[in-house]
Scaffold this motif. Structure first.
Motif, PDB file in Angstrom:
ATOM      1  N   GLU A  88      38.268  50.508  31.628  1.00 55.70           N
ATOM      2  CA  GLU A  88      38.142  50.552  30.173  1.00 55.70           C
ATOM      3  C   GLU A  88      38.994  49.500  29.480  1.00 55.70           C
ATOM      4  O   GLU A  88      38.609  48.936  28.452  1.00 55.70           O
ATOM      5  CB  GLU A  88      38.528  51.951  29.687  1.00 55.70           C
ATOM      6  CG  GLU A  88      38.364  52.152  28.185  1.00 55.70           C
ATOM      7  CD  GLU A  88      38.723  53.564  27.761  1.00 55.70           C
ATOM      8  OE1 GLU A  88      38.824  53.803  26.542  1.00 55.70           O
ATOM      9  OE2 GLU A  88      38.897  54.434  28.649  1.00 55.70           O
ATOM     10  N   ASN A  89      40.166  49.196  30.043  1.00 55.85           N
ATOM     11  CA  ASN A  89      41.104  48.284  29.374  1.00 55.85           C
ATOM     12  C   ASN A  89      40.992  46.833  29.842  1.00 55.85           C
ATOM     13  O   ASN A  89      41.779  45.989  29.402  1.00 55.85           O
ATOM     14  CB  ASN A  89      42.532  48.775  29.589  1.00 55.85           C
ATOM     15  CG  ASN A  89      42.770  50.150  28.998  1.00 55.85           C
ATOM     16  OD1 ASN A  89      42.280  50.456  27.915  1.00 55.85           O
ATOM     17  ND2 ASN A  89      43.522  50.987  29.706  1.00 55.85           N
ATOM     18  N   GLU A  90      40.039  46.522  30.702  1.00 54.34           N
ATOM     19  CA  GLU A  90      39.921  45.158  31.219  1.00 54.34           C
ATOM     20  C   GLU A  90      38.998  44.313  30.350  1.00 54.34           C
ATOM     21  O   GLU A  90      37.951  44.780  29.887  1.00 54.34           O
ATOM     22  CB  GLU A  90      39.375  45.163  32.656  1.00 54.34           C
ATOM     23  CG  GLU A  90      40.395  45.539  33.703  1.00 54.34           C
ATOM     24  CD  GLU A  90      39.807  45.467  35.108  1.00 54.34           C
ATOM     25  OE1 GLU A  90      40.333  44.694  35.928  1.00 54.34           O
ATOM     26  OE2 GLU A  90      38.824  46.184  35.376  1.00 54.34           O
ATOM     27  N   ASP A  91      39.394  43.050  30.186  1.00 56.24           N
ATOM     28  CA  ASP A  91      38.549  42.066  29.500  1.00 56.24           C
ATOM     29  C   ASP A  91      38.297  40.936  30.487  1.00 56.24           C
ATOM     30  O   ASP A  91      39.187  40.127  30.779  1.00 56.24           O
ATOM     31  CB  ASP A  91      39.257  41.539  28.251  1.00 56.24           C
ATOM     32  CG  ASP A  91      38.394  40.549  27.471  1.00 56.24           C
ATOM     33  OD1 ASP A  91      37.284  40.216  27.937  1.00 56.24           O
ATOM     34  OD2 ASP A  91      38.840  40.090  26.396  1.00 56.24           O
ATOM     35  N   PRO A 115      35.118  52.803  38.194  1.00 57.47           N
ATOM     36  CA  PRO A 115      35.807  51.619  37.676  1.00 57.47           C
ATOM     37  C   PRO A 115      36.682  50.962  38.739  1.00 57.47           C
ATOM     38  O   PRO A 115      37.274  51.640  39.583  1.00 57.47           O
ATOM     39  CB  PRO A 115      36.645  52.164  36.518  1.00 57.47           C
ATOM     40  CG  PRO A 115      35.900  53.368  36.053  1.00 57.47           C
ATOM     41  CD  PRO A 115      35.313  53.967  37.320  1.00 57.47           C
ATOM     42  N   GLU A 116      36.761  49.628  38.662  1.00 61.87           N
ATOM     43  CA  GLU A 116      37.543  48.789  39.567  1.00 61.87           C
ATOM     44  C   GLU A 116      36.973  48.779  40.985  1.00 61.87           C
ATOM     45  O   GLU A 116      37.687  48.501  41.944  1.00 61.87           O
ATOM     46  CB  GLU A 116      39.027  49.181  39.561  1.00 61.87           C
ATOM     47  CG  GLU A 116      39.665  49.053  38.183  1.00 61.87           C
ATOM     48  CD  GLU A 116      41.168  49.320  38.205  1.00 61.87           C
ATOM     49  OE1 GLU A 116      41.739  49.463  39.315  1.00 61.87           O
ATOM     50  OE2 GLU A 116      41.765  49.376  37.125  1.00 61.87           O
ATOM     51  N   GLU A 117      35.673  49.068  41.119  1.00 58.09           N
ATOM     52  CA  GLU A 117      34.999  48.939  42.408  1.00 58.09           C
ATOM     53  C   GLU A 117      33.906  47.882  42.311  1.00 58.09           C
ATOM     54  O   GLU A 117      33.459  47.509  41.219  1.00 58.09           O
ATOM     55  CB  GLU A 117      34.412  50.276  42.862  1.00 58.09           C
ATOM     56  CG  GLU A 117      35.472  51.295  43.221  1.00 58.09           C
ATOM     57  CD  GLU A 117      34.877  52.551  43.853  1.00 58.09           C
ATOM     58  OE1 GLU A 117      33.640  52.688  43.855  1.00 58.09           O
ATOM     59  OE2 GLU A 117      35.664  53.393  44.334  1.00 58.09           O
ATOM     60  N   PHE A 118      33.481  47.389  43.507  1.00 57.14           N
ATOM     61  CA  PHE A 118      32.502  46.314  43.588  1.00 57.14           C
ATOM     62  C   PHE A 118      31.210  46.816  44.223  1.00 57.14           C
ATOM     63  O   PHE A 118      31.208  47.764  44.999  1.00 57.14           O
ATOM     64  CB  PHE A 118      33.045  45.167  44.447  1.00 57.14           C
ATOM     65  CG  PHE A 118      34.222  44.453  43.844  1.00 57.14           C
ATOM     66  CD1 PHE A 118      34.036  43.300  43.094  1.00 57.14           C
ATOM     67  CD2 PHE A 118      35.516  44.919  44.028  1.00 57.14           C
ATOM     68  CE1 PHE A 118      35.101  42.633  42.533  1.00 57.14           C
ATOM     69  CE2 PHE A 118      36.597  44.257  43.481  1.00 57.14           C
ATOM     70  CZ  PHE A 118      36.383  43.111  42.734  1.00 57.14           C
TER      71      PHE A 118
END
Length: 220
Positions: free
Chosen positions: A19-22, A1-4
């Motif tokens: 998980e908490n990102e929209d 998560p949070e990687e490109f």
């Protein structure tokens, strides 16, 4: 998560959200400018002078590592980069004439009494702030430098080893950086991409006051 992940063939950039990102409401920043500010006087006798930047946030440039028509980071030491080829590979014999510092988001040449006070330099690629050539009596005081991919601050140029013999700055343009102040700055999480870079890089200067800076989170 949070990687490109970038699919080069399809030219699609993927992001693995947490998980908490929209992403429908997320702020997405895609930088365009390589340099945010470029201040350049005409010569050592005709400088840009007496400008103060106070309380400004500088963020999100897009340094592409382009040098001489090619891409890449060919560092010799710290942020000094080769910009031309030497047949025998011995850069010491060149007396630094084949090296130049990595580009900066904010870059100054032939200036006098330019002040950066109480600013924030955050999320920058390449060097954050560079007093590159003939910067005299400039002040960098009370700033925050954070999340910068190379050095936070650079003063000077490798070619200042000898004034007037280099190829980058012509006659009347090249001058060592003198009597500059770097004081009371907070520096965090630096050189995370270019790990040979020092938090603060300095080349062949005179009369420099480098004092009372709080620096941590840099690999060199």
């Amino acid at each position: 998560p949070e990687e490109f992940y970038f699919d080069k063939a399809a030219k699609i950039l993927y992001y693995y959200k947490s998980e908490n990102e929209d992403l429908k409401t997320a702020e997405v920043i895609a930088p365009v400018l390589e340099k945010i500010i470029n201040i350049s006087g005409e010569s050592i006798s005709n400088q840009v002078s007496n400008i103060t930047f106070d309380g400004i946030t500088f963020s999100h440039n897009n340094y592409l590592l382009m040098h001489g028509g090619t891409f890449g980071s060919t560092t010799v030491q710290s942020i000094a980069m080769n910009y031309k080829y030497r047949n025998d590979g011995n850069w010491h014999k060149s007396q630094y004439n084949n090296t130049r510092p990595m580009d900066a988001a904010i870059e100054l040449k032939n200036v006098e009494k330019i002040c950066f006070l109480n600013n924030k330099f955050i999320n920058l690629t390449g060097v954050g702030l560079s007093l590159l050539n003939d910067a005299v009596e400039c002040r960098i005081i009370g700033n925050i430098f954070k999340d910068i991919s190379s050095s936070a601050i650079n003063i000077g140029h490798p070619q200042h080893y000898k004034i007037g013999d280099g190829e980058i700055f012509g006659a009347g343009l090249e001058g060592a950086c003198n009597n500059n102040t770097i004081r009371n700055n907070l520096l965090r999480n630096l050189s995370y991409e270019h790990i040979s870079s020092a938090g603060i890089s300095i080349f062949f200067v005179a009369g420099t006051d480098l004092s009372h800076n709080d620096l941590s989170g840099t690999p060199y």
